[in-house]
Design a protein around this motif. Sequence first.
Motif, mmCIF file in Angstrom:
data_model
loop_
_atom_site.group_PDB
_atom_site.id
_atom_site.type_symbol
_atom_site.label_atom_id
_atom_site.label_comp_id
_atom_site.label_asym_id
_atom_site.label_seq_id
_atom_site.Cartn_x
_atom_site.Cartn_y
_atom_site.Cartn_z
ATOM 1 N N GLU A 59 0.869 -1.182 0.000
ATOM 2 C CA GLU A 59 0.000 0.000 0.000
ATOM 3 C C GLU A 59 0.906 1.232 0.000
ATOM 4 O O GLU A 59 1.678 1.463 0.914
ATOM 5 C CB GLU A 59 -0.896 -0.005 1.242
ATOM 6 C CG GLU A 59 -1.729 1.260 1.411
ATOM 7 C CD GLU A 59 -2.457 1.681 0.134
ATOM 8 O OE1 GLU A 59 -2.292 2.848 -0.267
ATOM 9 O OE2 GLU A 59 -3.170 0.856 -0.469
ATOM 10 N N TYR A 60 0.833 2.009 -1.055
ATOM 11 C CA TYR A 60 1.785 3.118 -1.206
ATOM 12 C C TYR A 60 1.123 4.482 -1.290
ATOM 13 O O TYR A 60 1.777 5.503 -1.124
ATOM 14 C CB TYR A 60 2.624 2.906 -2.480
ATOM 15 C CG TYR A 60 1.826 2.985 -3.770
ATOM 16 C CD1 TYR A 60 1.581 4.203 -4.387
ATOM 17 C CD2 TYR A 60 1.282 1.843 -4.347
ATOM 18 C CE1 TYR A 60 0.823 4.292 -5.564
ATOM 19 C CE2 TYR A 60 0.527 1.913 -5.515
ATOM 20 C CZ TYR A 60 0.304 3.136 -6.110
ATOM 21 O OH TYR A 60 -0.452 3.214 -7.251
ATOM 22 N N LYS A 61 -0.182 4.502 -1.499
ATOM 23 C CA LYS A 61 -0.815 5.769 -1.880
ATOM 24 C C LYS A 61 -0.808 6.833 -0.779
ATOM 25 O O LYS A 61 -0.736 8.014 -1.080
ATOM 26 C CB LYS A 61 -2.244 5.517 -2.353
ATOM 27 C CG LYS A 61 -2.312 4.889 -3.729
ATOM 28 C CD LYS A 61 -3.740 4.828 -4.226
ATOM 29 C CE LYS A 61 -3.807 4.153 -5.591
ATOM 30 N NZ LYS A 61 -5.190 4.000 -6.066
ATOM 31 N N ASN A 62 -0.911 6.438 0.450
ATOM 32 C CA ASN A 62 -1.010 7.448 1.513
ATOM 33 C C ASN A 62 0.175 7.443 2.463
ATOM 34 O O ASN A 62 0.101 8.014 3.549
ATOM 35 C CB ASN A 62 -2.312 7.216 2.293
ATOM 36 C CG ASN A 62 -3.530 7.391 1.400
ATOM 37 O OD1 ASN A 62 -3.693 8.402 0.733
ATOM 38 N ND2 ASN A 62 -4.395 6.375 1.368
#
Length: 307
Positions: free
Chosen positions: A299-302
């Motif tokens: 998970e990289y988006k936030n």
Amino acid sequence: MIKWEGVMPAVTTKFTNDDTLDLAMFEKNIKAQIDAGVHGIILGGTLGEASTLEQDEKETLIKKSLELTDGKIPVIMNVAEQSTKGAIGAAQQAEKVGANGLMLLPPMRYKSTDYETVAYFKAVANSTTLPIMLYNNPVDYKIEVTLDMMEELLECDNIQAIKESTRDITNVIRIQNKFGDRIKVFTGVDTLGLESLVIGAVGWVAGLVCAYPAETVAIYELVKAGRIDEALKIYRWFMPLLELDISPQLVQNIKLAEVATGIGTENVRAPRLPLQGAERERVLKVIGTAMKNRPELPEYKNINSVV
């Protein structure tokens, strides 16, 4: 105002079988870029087959991109012309149609002197209020924007960023040592993407992002978060694909990759033609191997959001 940072794809231009703009596939690709978390869209670059586009097609692409981005990320138009007059006209027309910024190449076909190159860039910058990213690629265009030239050019307040494609990544540090934050440095070479980000580039004008937006943005976000080992794992997988960007047939290569990921077609505009024979088989093998081993992304988006 443009926040000069992050991954900005130099998107391909989609064509139908009848050699008209394929806006349906263009929309599908731009939506995939936005969903992956890119930070801007660059139209009409080398990958966008700029030299083959008509003026009305460029305007259509700007308008469609503005509609799809809806003010969330900037839409930047590339300016690559043979004359100063032509470049000024292209810049002013892009501003009139609504582009948020420009990427500016040196004069095409003529190898201008340093003096002439600075005069060209200044004339275009002074003709528009749009923020500008210079494109420094002496390998392909035979004209280098040196530090001394940059010093003169930064007298123009709207020259704010540079796409650094000399292939010498220490130039990232040289520019930042000399000018600090006055000019934002992007890497423009896919095979030097991670390294350039690690040593201080604030963004990546990318090519293979056209087919693999999530992987590209993940590398950027992980590097920014200091999670280099995780970014490197993705980058190692990515490298054979990234090498498809440093080729005269980069457009055909990347469009084949877009077919593999379902967000593009192979159609190019003549004189470009789809890859043939052994070279086609080689590129398809690179893409096929990558698709079989496509990594699961963290998970990289936030991960860099300020709470």
